[in-house]
Motif scaffolding. Sequence first.
Motif, PDB file in Angstrom:
ATOM      1  N   ASP A  41       0.809  -1.130   0.074  1.00 41.06           N
ATOM      2  CA  ASP A  41      -0.024   0.016   0.001  1.00 41.06           C
ATOM      3  C   ASP A  41       0.663   1.273  -0.270  1.00 41.06           C
ATOM      4  O   ASP A  41       0.461   2.409  -0.733  1.00 41.06           O
ATOM      5  N   ASP A 176      -5.463  -0.067   6.112  1.00 40.38           N
ATOM      6  CA  ASP A 176      -6.247  -0.554   7.371  1.00 40.38           C
ATOM      7  C   ASP A 176      -7.458   0.328   7.374  1.00 40.38           C
ATOM      8  O   ASP A 176      -8.636   0.292   7.819  1.00 40.38           O
ATOM      9  N   TYR A 226       8.778  -2.277  10.779  1.00 49.00           N
ATOM     10  CA  TYR A 226       7.882  -1.623   9.636  1.00 49.00           C
ATOM     11  C   TYR A 226       8.445  -0.619   8.934  1.00 49.00           C
ATOM     12  O   TYR A 226       8.468  -0.341   7.665  1.00 49.00           O
TER      13      TYR A 226
HETATM   14  C1  GLA Z   1       0.044  -2.423   8.346  1.00 51.29           C
HETATM   15  C2  GLA Z   1      -0.023  -1.285   7.798  1.00 51.29           C
HETATM   16  C3  GLA Z   1      -0.724  -1.122   6.676  1.00 51.29           C
HETATM   17  C4  GLA Z   1       0.072  -2.163   5.657  1.00 51.29           C
HETATM   18  C5  GLA Z   1       0.121  -3.534   6.287  1.00 51.29           C
HETATM   19  C6  GLA Z   1       1.117  -4.535   5.416  1.00 51.29           C
HETATM   20  O1  GLA Z   1      -1.125  -3.351   8.712  1.00 51.29           O
HETATM   21  O2  GLA Z   1      -0.965  -0.428   8.578  1.00 51.29           O
HETATM   22  O3  GLA Z   1      -0.680   0.117   5.915  1.00 51.29           O
HETATM   23  O4  GLA Z   1       1.223  -1.760   5.197  1.00 51.29           O
HETATM   24  O5  GLA Z   1       0.942  -3.433   7.457  1.00 51.29           O
HETATM   25  O6  GLA Z   1       0.354  -4.833   4.344  1.00 51.29           O
END
Ligand code: GLA
Length: 393
Positions: A41, A176, A226
């Motif tokens: 995303d 999300d 992340y």
């Molecule tokens: C988390 C982030 C999302 C996305 C996912 C991985 O949930 O909040 O924006 O990047 O990881 O797909």
Amino acid sequence: MPGLDTLRQTFAKVFGYGDSGEELRFFFAPGRVNLIGEHTDFTGGYVLPLALTYGTWAVVHPRRDRTFRLASTSFAGKVEIDADKVVYRQADGWANYPKGVFREFNRFKVRLSGYDILYDGNIPKAAGLSSSASIEMVTATALNQVESLDYSLIELTKLAQRAENQFVGVNCGIMDQFASGMGQAGNAVLLKCDTMEYRYVPLSLGDYQLIITNSNKQRSLTESNYNLRRRECEEGVNIVRNQLAGFVNLGNVSLAQWQVAKKYVTVPEVKKRLDHVIHENERTLASTLALEAGNIQDFGQYMIESHESLRDLFEVTGPELDALFEEARRVEGCLGTRMTGAGFGGCTVSLVHTEAVSDFKAQVTRGYKGKTGLNPTFYHCNSGDGARELKGR
Ligand code: GLA
């Protein structure tokens, strides 16, 4: 799932007063599970999440001053904030999510009134099912309604994402918040994250169902890699940008173009991250077509390839999620399985034949416990509707 009467009573208990007239209002925003399209995303690619029936409720009562008092059924105490002085405070914990949303409204020059807000929820915490996005979205939706503002749901999803990026400090993409806001029961939703074009994809799974397995390995995105993964992707994007004419973002790079551009990406880690993202975008589109054609078998295969790629190329799975993946794969009747969400712990989602569900749970529990010492938890994955006000009782 709490009824509105129960929420009303809890509110009275927590804040010490009941509903004077019709001033109490109720809102809900769901968590999500992503079927495929992971870590795509934030570079403008494709995702295919669905909204769950699990989520966060907010019970909102206006105040006569400009103070917010926030309480949660999951945490002791109340957090009190002056509407004009919304600052991040580590000690406020979960309340920083709603505070981030207040601050975004402030930045749009919305002069919010004060409110008492009670949060209640049933999404397992830190499991990668977007409990934080659901808190943000229920707050944004509630304020939009009680203040009679005119933001569209899509605008609210972006506002909530900015709250998480800039206030909480997790550089998440839009998936999300979008799934929590725009989800629709009976459907997953395919979203192209740069243009925000989307379409609903009916979940016609025949004799199969989706099972979520929680590794019960807790992790927090603020502490995980992340943000590092995101930076690595951005580094790769900058290199590709110089090589491909008309390059917009990774969501628009075909496999053929990537074959040409990849030789310029010389840092092995960065090349692996992009390799994952570009193939994952292809898999997400192919999965959508497979689901729309009722081809469950192919969809299951794409899920497996997605997990392997997240394990070997993007490197966000870890021993617990890999153990769940391996154990699920041993079950006859499980067509596909993969980690879902950010990774580093959290959950997998698996496509399991209805008659194989109890075997699946038994096998995965036995194997996973043997390998990790942890007990998994299973949830039946029912799709639900996105953020909304709840009326009635
Ligand atoms: C988390 C982030 C999302 C996305 C996912 C991985 O949930 O909040 O924006 O990047 O990881 O797909």
